[in-house]
Write a protein that holds these residues in place. Structure first.
Motif, PDB file in Angstrom:
ATOM      1  N   LEU A  19       8.267  62.037  37.956  1.00 12.35           N
ATOM      2  CA  LEU A  19       7.955  60.719  37.407  1.00 12.35           C
ATOM      3  C   LEU A  19       8.995  60.289  36.385  1.00 12.35           C
ATOM      4  O   LEU A  19       9.392  59.129  36.323  1.00 12.35           O
ATOM      5  N   ARG A  20       9.463  61.252  35.582  1.00 12.29           N
ATOM      6  CA  ARG A  20      10.486  60.881  34.603  1.00 12.29           C
ATOM      7  C   ARG A  20      11.755  60.392  35.302  1.00 12.29           C
ATOM      8  O   ARG A  20      12.366  59.418  34.894  1.00 12.29           O
ATOM      9  N   GLN A  21      12.128  61.085  36.387  1.00  7.60           N
ATOM     10  CA  GLN A  21      13.344  60.655  37.087  1.00  7.60           C
ATOM     11  C   GLN A  21      13.170  59.273  37.709  1.00  7.60           C
ATOM     12  O   GLN A  21      14.092  58.455  37.680  1.00  7.60           O
ATOM     13  N   VAL A  22      11.988  59.041  38.255  1.00 13.90           N
ATOM     14  CA  VAL A  22      11.728  57.702  38.795  1.00 13.90           C
ATOM     15  C   VAL A  22      11.836  56.677  37.662  1.00 13.90           C
ATOM     16  O   VAL A  22      12.475  55.622  37.804  1.00 13.90           O
ATOM     17  N   LEU A  23      11.223  57.001  36.512  1.00 15.64           N
ATOM     18  CA  LEU A  23      11.270  56.062  35.388  1.00 15.64           C
ATOM     19  C   LEU A  23      12.711  55.712  35.030  1.00 15.64           C
ATOM     20  O   LEU A  23      13.069  54.536  34.920  1.00 15.64           O
ATOM     21  N   TRP A  24      13.574  56.734  34.849  1.00 13.90           N
ATOM     22  CA  TRP A  24      14.942  56.418  34.413  1.00 13.90           C
ATOM     23  C   TRP A  24      15.696  55.636  35.487  1.00 13.90           C
ATOM     24  O   TRP A  24      16.511  54.775  35.168  1.00 13.90           O
ATOM     25  N   SER A  25      15.407  55.903  36.763  1.00 16.36           N
ATOM     26  CA  SER A  25      16.121  55.117  37.767  1.00 16.36           C
ATOM     27  C   SER A  25      15.624  53.658  37.743  1.00 16.36           C
ATOM     28  O   SER A  25      16.422  52.731  37.903  1.00 16.36           O
ATOM     29  N   ARG A  26      14.325  53.448  37.486  1.00 18.31           N
ATOM     30  CA  ARG A  26      13.815  52.078  37.359  1.00 18.31           C
ATOM     31  C   ARG A  26      14.408  51.392  36.118  1.00 18.31           C
ATOM     32  O   ARG A  26      14.789  50.222  36.154  1.00 18.31           O
ATOM     33  N   VAL A  27      14.470  52.139  35.025  1.00 16.68           N
ATOM     34  CA  VAL A  27      15.034  51.576  33.789  1.00 16.68           C
ATOM     35  C   VAL A  27      16.468  51.120  34.041  1.00 16.68           C
ATOM     36  O   VAL A  27      16.867  50.019  33.640  1.00 16.68           O
ATOM     37  N   ASN A  28      17.239  51.958  34.732  1.00 12.39           N
ATOM     38  CA  ASN A  28      18.634  51.597  34.966  1.00 12.39           C
ATOM     39  C   ASN A  28      18.749  50.315  35.782  1.00 12.39           C
ATOM     40  O   ASN A  28      19.591  49.466  35.514  1.00 12.39           O
ATOM     41  N   ARG A  29      17.869  50.168  36.767  1.00 10.29           N
ATOM     42  CA  ARG A  29      17.897  48.951  37.591  1.00 10.29           C
ATOM     43  C   ARG A  29      17.504  47.728  36.751  1.00 10.29           C
ATOM     44  O   ARG A  29      18.116  46.666  36.860  1.00 10.29           O
ATOM     45  N   VAL A  30      16.463  47.888  35.925  1.00  7.52           N
ATOM     46  CA  VAL A  30      16.049  46.760  35.083  1.00  7.52           C
ATOM     47  C   VAL A  30      17.178  46.371  34.136  1.00  7.52           C
ATOM     48  O   VAL A  30      17.463  45.189  33.930  1.00  7.52           O
ATOM     49  N   LYS A  31      17.857  47.385  33.585  1.00  2.87           N
ATOM     50  CA  LYS A  31      18.953  47.076  32.652  1.00  2.87           C
ATOM     51  C   LYS A  31      20.031  46.251  33.342  1.00  2.87           C
ATOM     52  O   LYS A  31      20.564  45.301  32.759  1.00  2.87           O
ATOM     53  N   GLU A  32      20.346  46.602  34.586  1.00  4.60           N
ATOM     54  CA  GLU A  32      21.347  45.815  35.324  1.00  4.60           C
ATOM     55  C   GLU A  32      20.889  44.366  35.452  1.00  4.60           C
ATOM     56  O   GLU A  32      21.665  43.433  35.241  1.00  4.60           O
ATOM     57  N   GLN A  33      19.608  44.195  35.789  1.00  9.91           N
ATOM     58  CA  GLN A  33      19.077  42.831  35.959  1.00  9.91           C
ATOM     59  C   GLN A  33      19.149  42.062  34.647  1.00  9.91           C
ATOM     60  O   GLN A  33      19.497  40.880  34.623  1.00  9.91           O
ATOM     61  N   VAL A  34      18.794  42.741  33.563  1.00 12.73           N
ATOM     62  CA  VAL A  34      18.764  42.077  32.265  1.00 12.73           C
ATOM     63  C   VAL A  34      20.179  41.656  31.865  1.00 12.73           C
ATOM     64  O   VAL A  34      20.416  40.532  31.411  1.00 12.73           O
ATOM     65  N   ILE A  35      21.126  42.579  32.060  1.00 13.29           N
ATOM     66  CA  ILE A  35      22.504  42.278  31.645  1.00 13.29           C
ATOM     67  C   ILE A  35      23.092  41.176  32.511  1.00 13.29           C
ATOM     68  O   ILE A  35      23.765  40.268  32.015  1.00 13.29           O
ATOM     69  N   GLU A  36      22.776  41.219  33.814  1.00  9.22           N
ATOM     70  CA  GLU A  36      23.228  40.131  34.708  1.00  9.22           C
ATOM     71  C   GLU A  36      22.707  38.774  34.260  1.00  9.22           C
ATOM     72  O   GLU A  36      23.349  37.755  34.487  1.00  9.22           O
ATOM     73  N   SER A  37      21.528  38.745  33.647  1.00  8.55           N
ATOM     74  CA  SER A  37      21.010  37.443  33.206  1.00  8.55           C
ATOM     75  C   SER A  37      21.525  37.073  31.815  1.00  8.55           C
ATOM     76  O   SER A  37      21.091  36.071  31.256  1.00  8.55           O
ATOM     77  N   GLY A  38      22.420  37.880  31.269  1.00 13.03           N
ATOM     78  CA  GLY A  38      23.116  37.446  30.063  1.00 13.03           C
ATOM     79  C   GLY A  38      22.601  37.998  28.746  1.00 13.03           C
ATOM     80  O   GLY A  38      23.079  37.630  27.681  1.00 13.03           O
ATOM     81  N   TRP A  39      21.614  38.872  28.784  1.00 11.31           N
ATOM     82  CA  TRP A  39      21.093  39.439  27.537  1.00 11.31           C
ATOM     83  C   TRP A  39      21.885  40.688  27.170  1.00 11.31           C
ATOM     84  O   TRP A  39      22.354  41.410  28.045  1.00 11.31           O
ATOM     85  N   ALA A  40      21.963  40.938  25.864  1.00 13.20           N
ATOM     86  CA  ALA A  40      22.578  42.182  25.390  1.00 13.20           C
ATOM     87  C   ALA A  40      21.474  43.218  25.175  1.00 13.20           C
ATOM     88  O   ALA A  40      20.358  42.870  24.802  1.00 13.20           O
ATOM     89  N   LEU A  41      21.795  44.469  25.451  1.00  8.74           N
ATOM     90  CA  LEU A  41      20.805  45.533  25.282  1.00  8.74           C
ATOM     91  C   LEU A  41      21.389  46.649  24.428  1.00  8.74           C
ATOM     92  O   LEU A  41      22.590  46.893  24.469  1.00  8.74           O
ATOM     93  N   PRO A  42      20.522  47.380  23.687  1.00 12.29           N
ATOM     94  CA  PRO A  42      21.014  48.534  22.946  1.00 12.29           C
ATOM     95  C   PRO A  42      21.497  49.621  23.909  1.00 12.29           C
ATOM     96  O   PRO A  42      21.075  49.663  25.072  1.00 12.29           O
ATOM     97  N   ALA A  43      22.383  50.473  23.427  1.00 12.96           N
ATOM     98  CA  ALA A  43      23.002  51.468  24.301  1.00 12.96           C
ATOM     99  C   ALA A  43      22.063  52.620  24.653  1.00 12.96           C
ATOM    100  O   ALA A  43      22.233  53.253  25.687  1.00 12.96           O
TER     101      ALA A  43
END
Ligand SMILES: *Cc1c(COP(=O)(O)O)cnc(C)c1O
Length: 401
Positions: free
Chosen positions: A303-327
């Protein structure tokens, strides 16, 4: 209208006028990515159920079994007659999980903070808190009547100057008992960034202070055995009091302190939110114990691995829409807006598209630092994350607030 209601109505209107009034929303389904709210199906990115355990069949079964075997109520506080098998087993399971001598569970994380901090320090002592520490930690520090010093978020220089000040004040004041307790979080609840725990441990050792770390958003997600950020940073033997909640990644309810036998024995005697409160329902403790086991199992790792892979995908979506995210790697993604009204507007536009991303405003964060707090769980599907990305790009970029 009676005078109380008249005054409260005036105060509520004032909150409303500053876009700070909050209202409850009724969820008519289990906690999961798709929730039913007021007859509408919403796609939620709002819960702290990071591993998707809040409605996991194994934990549901455990709670039912707990209720069958031990009933629904504990009947008394644990020091009177409410110390049932599930509570004892849960404490042991937490201590084994965290690799500490002992652990003690409480009704909630909030009650844990109040009970622990107020039993460790009092009027002659000093509590040093990170500025972004959770309300439960701030309230506990105030209630303890210790002198409170706050350092800017993760600012080690300021932390050190408070530690130096506390030691000088102690030697000048000659108060033999005076202690200094540093309190911080491992993963910050509204920003999703991490505390520099190694540096904080080095400072607290140099100045002879005690350290309490709240792993509310770290437990279950970080470290080889998913014990938390303390494990990931190899600081397990150096943190006097490890705090956490059983209601976030663990999916159930309750809070805990893990630490030495002496610390736990002291809390059993002195933590007032433990001593003067009915023990949690035994079925809840039984399910929480199962959650601790699940997180430690292969299923927990999966479940943790699934979570981090989902997080990474969401981060891509967020950054593509122009928001900045913490590292930092974190399941908490703050989309910073600033103004309270603007944050509400962005949240409302997402809601029109069926997405639930809560606007977080003062007092959960500072005034003028309102944001959308987007949280990701292992239960989100890739298709749901694509829907989030579409909505962010079309109606909620940072420029359209
Ligand atoms: C949620 C939270 C708590 C409180 O835990 P509950 O079990 O929800 O009462 C304490 N500290 C932090 C950092 C939290 O995010």
């Amino acid at each position: 209208m009676n005078p109380l209601d008249a005054e409260l109505t005036r105060r509520l209107e004032e909150l409303e006028s500053r876009a700070l009034r909050r209202r409850l929303r009724e969820v008519d389904s289990p906690q999961s990515p798709e929730v039913s709210v007021g007859g509408r199906e919403l796609l939620s990115f709002s819960s702290n159920d990071y591993l998707g355990l809040a409605n996991h069949s194994r934990l549901r079964d455990a709670m039912i079994e707990g209720a069958r075997r031990f009933g629904v109520g504990a009947g008394a506080s644990r020091l009177i007659s409410g110390n049932l098998r599930p509570h004892v087993d849960l404490d042991d399971a937490i201590a084994r999980f965290k690799q500490t001598e002992a652990a003690l569970s409480f009704s909630t994380g909030y009650a844990t903070a109040i009970g622990a901090i107020c039993s460790l320090v009092s009027r002659d002592d000093v509590v040093i808190l990170d500025r972004l520490a959770h309300a439960s930690l701030i309230d506990a520090a105030r209630l303890s009547r210790a002198t409170l010093r706050v350092f800017d978020h993760n600012d080690l220089g300021q932390l050190e100057s408070h530690l130096r000040w506390a030691n000088e004040a102690r030697s000048q004041g000659g108060v033999a008992r005076a202690q200094t307790l540093i309190v911080t979080e491992s993963v910050f609840s509204m920003d999703g960034d991490l505390a520099p725990l190694r540096d904080i441990v080095a400072l607290k050792e140099r100045y002879g202070a005690w350290l309490m770390v709240d792993e509310a958003h770290g437990t279950g997600l970080y470290g080889e055995h998913r014990r938390g950020v303390i494990e990931a940073m190899e600081m397990g033997g150096h943190v006097e009091a490890q705090m956490g909640t059983l209601g976030k990644a663990l999916g159930v309810s309750g809070g805990y302190i893990a630490g030495s036998r002496a610390l736990i024995d002291w809390l059993v005697n002195k933590a007032r939110s433990f001593v003067f409160s009915t023990a949690p329902p035994p079925a809840v403790a039984w399910a929480a114990k199962e959650a601790v086991a699940l997180v430690q199992s292969e299923e927990g790792e999966r479940l943790r691995q699934v979570l981090w892979s989902r997080v990474n995908r969401v981060k891509e979506q967020v950054i593509e829409s122009g928001w900045a995210l913490p590292a930092a790697q974190s399941a908490i993604l703050p989309l910073r807006v600033g103004g309270e009204e603007e944050a509400l507007k962005v949240a409302a536009r997402l809601l029109e598209r069926g997405l639930w991303v809560p606007a977080i405003r003062y007092p959960s964060v500072a005034r003028g630092e309102a944001r959308l707090r987007l949280t990701v769980t292992a239960a989100h599907t890739l298709e749901q994350i694509e829907r989030l990305g579409d909505a962010l790009r079309s109606c909620a970029g940072p420029g359209v607030a």
